[in-house]
Design an enzyme around this catalytic site. Sequence first.
Site, PDB file in Angstrom:
ATOM      1  N   LYS A 216       0.078  12.543   6.236  1.00  0.00           N
ATOM      2  CA  LYS A 216       0.466  13.800   6.881  1.00  0.00           C
ATOM      3  C   LYS A 216      -0.583  14.154   7.923  1.00  0.00           C
ATOM      4  O   LYS A 216      -1.729  13.695   7.883  1.00  0.00           O
ATOM      5  CB  LYS A 216       0.605  14.935   5.868  1.00  0.00           C
ATOM      6  CG  LYS A 216      -0.643  15.248   5.047  1.00  0.00           C
ATOM      7  CD  LYS A 216      -1.687  16.116   5.731  1.00  0.00           C
ATOM      8  CE  LYS A 216      -2.893  16.374   4.837  1.00  0.00           C
ATOM      9  NZ  LYS A 216      -4.026  17.025   5.577  1.00  0.00           N
TER      10      LYS A 216
ATOM     11  N   PRO B 127      -7.067   5.583   5.445  1.00  0.00           N
ATOM     12  CA  PRO B 127      -8.495   5.706   5.122  1.00  0.00           C
ATOM     13  C   PRO B 127      -8.730   6.764   4.062  1.00  0.00           C
ATOM     14  O   PRO B 127      -8.089   7.815   4.058  1.00  0.00           O
ATOM     15  CB  PRO B 127      -9.125   6.113   6.458  1.00  0.00           C
ATOM     16  CG  PRO B 127      -8.027   6.776   7.213  1.00  0.00           C
ATOM     17  CD  PRO B 127      -6.764   6.061   6.816  1.00  0.00           C
TER      18      PRO B 127
ATOM     19  N   ASP C 160      -2.443  19.350  -1.911  1.00  0.00           N
ATOM     20  CA  ASP C 160      -1.514  18.716  -0.970  1.00  0.00           C
ATOM     21  C   ASP C 160      -0.413  17.924  -1.654  1.00  0.00           C
ATOM     22  O   ASP C 160       0.525  17.471  -0.986  1.00  0.00           O
ATOM     23  CB  ASP C 160      -2.267  17.774  -0.021  1.00  0.00           C
ATOM     24  CG  ASP C 160      -3.127  18.524   0.989  1.00  0.00           C
ATOM     25  OD1 ASP C 160      -3.001  19.755   1.073  1.00  0.00           O
ATOM     26  OD2 ASP C 160      -3.917  17.871   1.683  1.00  0.00           O
TER      27      ASP C 160
END
Length: 283
Positions: free
Chosen positions: A12, A95, A137
């Site tokens: 996102k 990452p 999240d």
Amino acid sequence: MSASLTLPAPAKLNRMLHIVGRRYDGYHELQTLFQIIDLNDRLTLSLREDSEIQLATPISGVANEDNLIVRAARLLQRTSGTTKGVTLSIEKKLPMGGGLGGGSSNAATVLAGLNQLWQLGLSCEALATLGLQLGADVPVFIHGHSAWAEGIGEKLTTVALDTPWFVIIHPSVSVSTPLIFQDPELTRDSRPITMARALQGGVSEWRNDCEAIVKKRYPLVAEALDWLAQYAPSRLTGTGACLFATFESEKDARTVAELAGQCWPTWVARGLNTSPLQDALGC
């Protein structure tokens, strides 16, 4: 049902991130726009009948029991009472600690995938509530839509955003999210705005309140942001370290990405409004 599922765990971007207050428990009240993008990890969940939860692809320096996908599987197993197990493996492209939500998305994919693999029949709302125990999240990835978010990021309203091409740069530095949120100079009193104003104002209204502090503490992030800003308005996602710029055409994005790639790990991604996980599972 197949005894194995291979599923995407998409990234996102925070198209904007305003910090509007601080709660008694130390968490911050946010207003943000989450946009799903077509850059993702891939997870394979293989059913076990012996109730064991095994990780086939451990991460160096991270104990298996601390890995978020193992924690997600154990949380769902414990909560549901199932006696089934799973072997988890991940093809990691996002990452770690880059502000792209990779760990949260991985956890959401495990929860949603195991809900089907273990035939639990839990609703998306139930899975999102569980996911919140793993990270603020996680719910947006469970619901699988671009969203306006408030609270600590868990109060979600589905929105339709534009879907440009993004150039995403990782400045090869790890940003400490707790350090940024503890910084005494961090803006914590942005004036709240309505979702309608945020959407109507568009890019001209959007900013990331963490960006100034991250640039000050991490010169490599500042350098990459300033470089990318030569080509298009650039912005931090989350607390970073990843940053992005938007482009109308794939060609323009790839031209800039080719230049950026000479200095930093760089990706080109398309903005989405529906997650590929949503498409795969229908949750």
